[in-house]
Design a protein around this motif. Structure first.
Motif, PDB file in Angstrom:
ATOM      1  N   GLN A 215       0.713  -1.210   0.052  1.00  0.00           N
ATOM      2  CA  GLN A 215      -0.059  -0.007   0.030  1.00  0.00           C
ATOM      3  C   GLN A 215       1.037   1.096  -0.059  1.00  0.00           C
ATOM      4  OE1 GLN A 215      -3.419   0.059  -0.135  1.00  0.00           O
ATOM      5  NE2 GLN A 215      -3.338  -2.253  -0.380  1.00  0.00           N
ATOM      6  N   LEU A 216       0.312   2.009  -0.858  1.00  0.00           N
ATOM      7  CA  LEU A 216       1.168   3.478  -0.768  1.00  0.00           C
ATOM      8  C   LEU A 216       1.011   4.279   0.355  1.00  0.00           C
ATOM      9  CD1 LEU A 216       2.966   5.567  -2.562  1.00  0.00           C
ATOM     10  CD2 LEU A 216       0.590   6.368  -3.175  1.00  0.00           C
ATOM     11  N   THR A 217       2.014   4.651   1.099  1.00  0.00           N
ATOM     12  CA  THR A 217       1.987   5.596   2.405  1.00  0.00           C
ATOM     13  C   THR A 217       2.787   6.799   2.202  1.00  0.00           C
ATOM     14  OG1 THR A 217       4.513   4.534   3.022  1.00  0.00           O
ATOM     15  CG2 THR A 217       2.341   3.304   3.800  1.00  0.00           C
ATOM     16  N   PHE A 218       3.443   7.094   0.959  1.00  0.00           N
ATOM     17  CA  PHE A 218       4.093   8.220   0.648  1.00  0.00           C
ATOM     18  C   PHE A 218       4.587   8.456  -0.862  1.00  0.00           C
ATOM     19  CE2 PHE A 218       6.719  12.077   1.188  1.00  0.00           C
ATOM     20  CZ  PHE A 218       6.125  12.863   1.953  1.00  0.00           C
ATOM     21  N   PRO A 219       4.178   9.574  -1.420  1.00  0.00           N
ATOM     22  CA  PRO A 219       4.350   9.566  -2.894  1.00  0.00           C
ATOM     23  C   PRO A 219       5.790   9.787  -3.111  1.00  0.00           C
ATOM     24  CG  PRO A 219       3.688  11.527  -2.171  1.00  0.00           C
ATOM     25  CD  PRO A 219       3.568  10.681  -0.856  1.00  0.00           C
ATOM     26  N   GLY A 220       6.150   9.334  -4.467  1.00  0.00           N
ATOM     27  CA  GLY A 220       7.583   9.845  -4.851  1.00  0.00           C
ATOM     28  C   GLY A 220       7.859  11.150  -4.864  1.00  0.00           C
ATOM     29  N   PHE A 221       9.036  11.452  -5.063  1.00  0.00           N
ATOM     30  CA  PHE A 221       9.399  12.707  -5.341  1.00  0.00           C
ATOM     31  C   PHE A 221       8.863  13.711  -6.298  1.00  0.00           C
ATOM     32  CE2 PHE A 221      12.204  16.718  -6.008  1.00  0.00           C
ATOM     33  CZ  PHE A 221      12.664  17.045  -4.568  1.00  0.00           C
ATOM     34  N   PRO A 222       8.107  14.886  -6.109  1.00  0.00           N
ATOM     35  CA  PRO A 222       7.560  15.526  -7.226  1.00  0.00           C
ATOM     36  C   PRO A 222       8.276  16.106  -8.365  1.00  0.00           C
ATOM     37  CG  PRO A 222       7.644  16.905  -5.143  1.00  0.00           C
ATOM     38  CD  PRO A 222       8.365  15.606  -4.997  1.00  0.00           C
ATOM     39  N   GLY A 223       8.261  15.611  -9.584  1.00  0.00           N
ATOM     40  CA  GLY A 223       8.948  15.896 -10.654  1.00  0.00           C
ATOM     41  C   GLY A 223       9.059  17.481 -10.958  1.00  0.00           C
ATOM     42  N   ASP A 224       7.822  18.281 -10.510  1.00  0.00           N
ATOM     43  CA  ASP A 224       7.849  19.971 -10.895  1.00  0.00           C
ATOM     44  C   ASP A 224       9.036  20.526 -10.177  1.00  0.00           C
ATOM     45  OD1 ASP A 224       6.555  18.996  -8.578  1.00  0.00           O
ATOM     46  OD2 ASP A 224       5.053  20.826  -8.742  1.00  0.00           O
ATOM     47  N   VAL A 225       9.180  20.067  -8.747  1.00  0.00           N
ATOM     48  CA  VAL A 225      10.164  20.481  -8.008  1.00  0.00           C
ATOM     49  C   VAL A 225      11.556  20.183  -8.549  1.00  0.00           C
ATOM     50  CG1 VAL A 225      11.283  20.442  -5.772  1.00  0.00           C
ATOM     51  CG2 VAL A 225       8.874  20.382  -6.007  1.00  0.00           C
ATOM     52  N   ILE A 226      11.967  19.134  -9.081  1.00  0.00           N
ATOM     53  CA  ILE A 226      13.109  18.862  -9.701  1.00  0.00           C
ATOM     54  C   ILE A 226      13.333  19.757 -11.022  1.00  0.00           C
ATOM     55  CG2 ILE A 226      14.461  17.203 -10.916  1.00  0.00           C
ATOM     56  CD1 ILE A 226      13.267  15.025  -9.130  1.00  0.00           C
ATOM     57  N   ALA A 227      12.088  19.827 -11.808  1.00  0.00           N
ATOM     58  CA  ALA A 227      12.199  20.464 -13.022  1.00  0.00           C
ATOM     59  C   ALA A 227      12.392  22.165 -12.757  1.00  0.00           C
ATOM     60  CB  ALA A 227      10.943  20.383 -13.769  1.00  0.00           C
ATOM     61  N   ASP A 228      11.612  22.547 -11.892  1.00  0.00           N
ATOM     62  CA  ASP A 228      11.756  23.968 -11.424  1.00  0.00           C
ATOM     63  C   ASP A 228      13.213  24.333 -10.821  1.00  0.00           C
ATOM     64  OD1 ASP A 228       9.340  24.493 -12.346  1.00  0.00           O
ATOM     65  OD2 ASP A 228       8.245  24.405 -10.293  1.00  0.00           O
ATOM     66  N   PHE A 229      13.724  23.405 -10.021  1.00  0.00           N
ATOM     67  CA  PHE A 229      14.905  23.603  -9.516  1.00  0.00           C
ATOM     68  C   PHE A 229      16.011  23.568 -10.471  1.00  0.00           C
ATOM     69  CE2 PHE A 229      18.936  21.906  -7.477  1.00  0.00           C
ATOM     70  CZ  PHE A 229      19.107  22.728  -6.494  1.00  0.00           C
ATOM     71  N   ARG A 230      15.897  22.978 -11.445  1.00  0.00           N
ATOM     72  CA  ARG A 230      17.013  22.792 -12.666  1.00  0.00           C
ATOM     73  C   ARG A 230      16.911  23.964 -13.313  1.00  0.00           C
ATOM     74  NH1 ARG A 230      17.006  16.255 -13.993  1.00  0.00           N
ATOM     75  NH2 ARG A 230      18.027  15.702 -12.151  1.00  0.00           N
ATOM     76  N   ILE A 231      15.814  24.396 -13.641  1.00  0.00           N
ATOM     77  CA  ILE A 231      15.663  25.643 -14.507  1.00  0.00           C
ATOM     78  C   ILE A 231      16.125  26.801 -13.821  1.00  0.00           C
ATOM     79  CG2 ILE A 231      13.961  27.346 -15.474  1.00  0.00           C
ATOM     80  CD1 ILE A 231      11.885  24.688 -16.087  1.00  0.00           C
ATOM     81  N   TYR A 232      15.805  26.966 -12.581  1.00  0.00           N
ATOM     82  CA  TYR A 232      16.521  28.172 -11.818  1.00  0.00           C
ATOM     83  C   TYR A 232      17.831  28.117 -11.654  1.00  0.00           C
ATOM     84  CZ  TYR A 232      11.319  29.715 -10.887  1.00  0.00           C
ATOM     85  OH  TYR A 232      10.357  30.122 -11.060  1.00  0.00           O
ATOM     86  N   THR A 233      18.487  26.780 -11.510  1.00  0.00           N
ATOM     87  CA  THR A 233      19.806  26.665 -11.387  1.00  0.00           C
ATOM     88  C   THR A 233      20.507  27.021 -12.729  1.00  0.00           C
ATOM     89  OG1 THR A 233      19.415  24.801  -9.729  1.00  0.00           O
ATOM     90  CG2 THR A 233      21.549  24.940 -10.941  1.00  0.00           C
ATOM     91  N   ILE A 234      19.917  26.805 -13.647  1.00  0.00           N
ATOM     92  CA  ILE A 234      20.506  27.123 -15.131  1.00  0.00           C
ATOM     93  C   ILE A 234      20.443  28.825 -14.990  1.00  0.00           C
ATOM     94  CG2 ILE A 234      20.271  27.049 -17.438  1.00  0.00           C
ATOM     95  CD1 ILE A 234      19.211  24.175 -17.284  1.00  0.00           C
ATOM     96  N   ALA A 235      19.104  29.359 -14.901  1.00  0.00           N
ATOM     97  CA  ALA A 235      19.033  30.753 -14.832  1.00  0.00           C
ATOM     98  C   ALA A 235      20.016  31.444 -13.920  1.00  0.00           C
ATOM     99  CB  ALA A 235      17.686  31.173 -14.488  1.00  0.00           C
ATOM    100  N   ASP A 236      20.461  30.934 -12.940  1.00  0.00           N
ATOM    101  CA  ASP A 236      21.151  31.449 -11.890  1.00  0.00           C
ATOM    102  C   ASP A 236      22.465  31.711 -12.463  1.00  0.00           C
ATOM    103  OD1 ASP A 236      21.609  32.720  -9.239  1.00  0.00           O
ATOM    104  OD2 ASP A 236      22.925  30.743  -8.775  1.00  0.00           O
ATOM    105  N   GLN A 237      22.963  30.509 -13.037  1.00  0.00           N
ATOM    106  CA  GLN A 237      24.328  30.463 -13.579  1.00  0.00           C
ATOM    107  C   GLN A 237      24.368  31.636 -14.718  1.00  0.00           C
ATOM    108  OE1 GLN A 237      27.391  28.779 -12.546  1.00  0.00           O
ATOM    109  NE2 GLN A 237      26.206  28.761 -10.777  1.00  0.00           N
ATOM    110  N   VAL A 238      23.377  31.624 -15.528  1.00  0.00           N
ATOM    111  CA  VAL A 238      23.385  32.521 -16.967  1.00  0.00           C
ATOM    112  C   VAL A 238      23.416  34.054 -16.047  1.00  0.00           C
ATOM    113  CG1 VAL A 238      21.930  33.563 -18.308  1.00  0.00           C
ATOM    114  CG2 VAL A 238      22.093  31.049 -18.208  1.00  0.00           C
TER     115      VAL A 238
END
Length: 275
Positions: A215-238
């Motif tokens: 039985q599922l007790t806790f969901p997997g890591f949210p993909g939108d958080v990973i996507a946003d984190f990586r996008i903002y990391t790229i933007a920060d380095q730019v």
């Protein structure tokens, strides 16, 4: 003049670090906070499944407010200042050659090209090989292997970039500026592509937590958080590399003004003497 270049690099790095930290504080830190919340919820769910209620609870060495403000700020600024120093050293060496063999070259264009090369070699290629992940993503057992692989691709990417610049300068008298740059860029991409293919891969995004009954007790890591984190990391380095390059180029323009003014005065004196 070399000392002025180094000073310009340090000042540019300082300004770039401050701007990059402000950007990261506004856009990246919220993603980090979400990742930390997920990590805490997942740990609690795993403890519940294992029957270890509160067995792994422990306090933080530093408060979260200190980590996201003082720690992140100091780390970002120190990194940017170091990049500014390396940038200035690389520019000094490159300009020593170009200024002697191609005196008509605009030093600001050299700084712009160097900024692009630095962004690609130091951040772009390593990020493409091993994208940045927020907290809670990654296996503690492979942290040594992941760190070693990331350091390997970073150092080799930088070495290949230096070799590509040297190769382009060697080809320039034979093929011209554009063709030599394209040939060097292709060689660089081939070298880093082979290197990335030979290095190990890591896919460690946490999946859902289930109990013994499935039985599922806790969901997997949210993909939108990973996507946003990586996008903002790229933007920060730019932002960091753009500010570093632009400020350095502006300082170069100011450094060139006294020499131009001296040249004009010397020309006026020659004309006066001739009269």
């Amino acid at each position: 003049m070399e000392k002025r270049f180094i000073g310009a690099g340090l000042l540019s790095g300082l300004i770039a670090g401050i701007v990059a930290f402000v950007f990261a504080r506004l856009f990246i830190e919220p993603q980090v906070a979400e990742a930390i919340d997920y990590e805490e919820g997942r740990s609690h769910a795993e403890e519940m499944v294992a029957g270890e209620h509160g067995a792994h609870e422990h306090g933080e060495v530093f408060a979260r407010s200190i980590q996201e403000n003082v720690g992140a700020g100091v780390g970002t600024v120190v990194f940017a200042v170091c990049m500014g120093a390396f940038f200035a050293v690389a520019f000094t060496i490159l300009w020593a050659y170009l200024g002697r063999h191609h005196p008509g070259t605009d030093p600001r264009m050299v700084a712009a090209a160097l900024g692009l090369i630095g962004f690609v070699a130091v951040f772009g290629v390593p990020f493409f090989a091993y994208p940045a992940n927020p907290p809670a993503v990654g296996d503690d057992d492979t942290i040594g292997a992941r760190s070693g692989a990331f350091l390997t691709i970073t150092l080799l990417s930088l070495a290949f970039a230096i070799a590509a610049v040297v190769f382009a300068l060697w080809l320039r008298p034979r093929l011209g500026g554009l063709r030599s740059a394209v040939a060097a860029a292709v060689g660089y991409l081939v070298a880093v592509g082979i290197t990335i293919a030979l290095l190990p891969e890591f896919h460690e995004v946490p999946g859902p937590v289930t109990d013994d009954a499935g039985q599922l007790t806790f969901p997997g890591f949210p993909g939108d958080v990973i996507a946003d984190f990586r996008i903002y990391t790229i933007a920060d380095q730019v932002v960091l590399w753009s500010v570093l390059t632009v400020v350095f180029a502006l300082i170069l323009g100011r450094l060139a003004r006294p020499s131009r003014a001296a040249g004009v005065r010397a020309g006026d004196e020659v004309v006066t003497e001739q009269r």
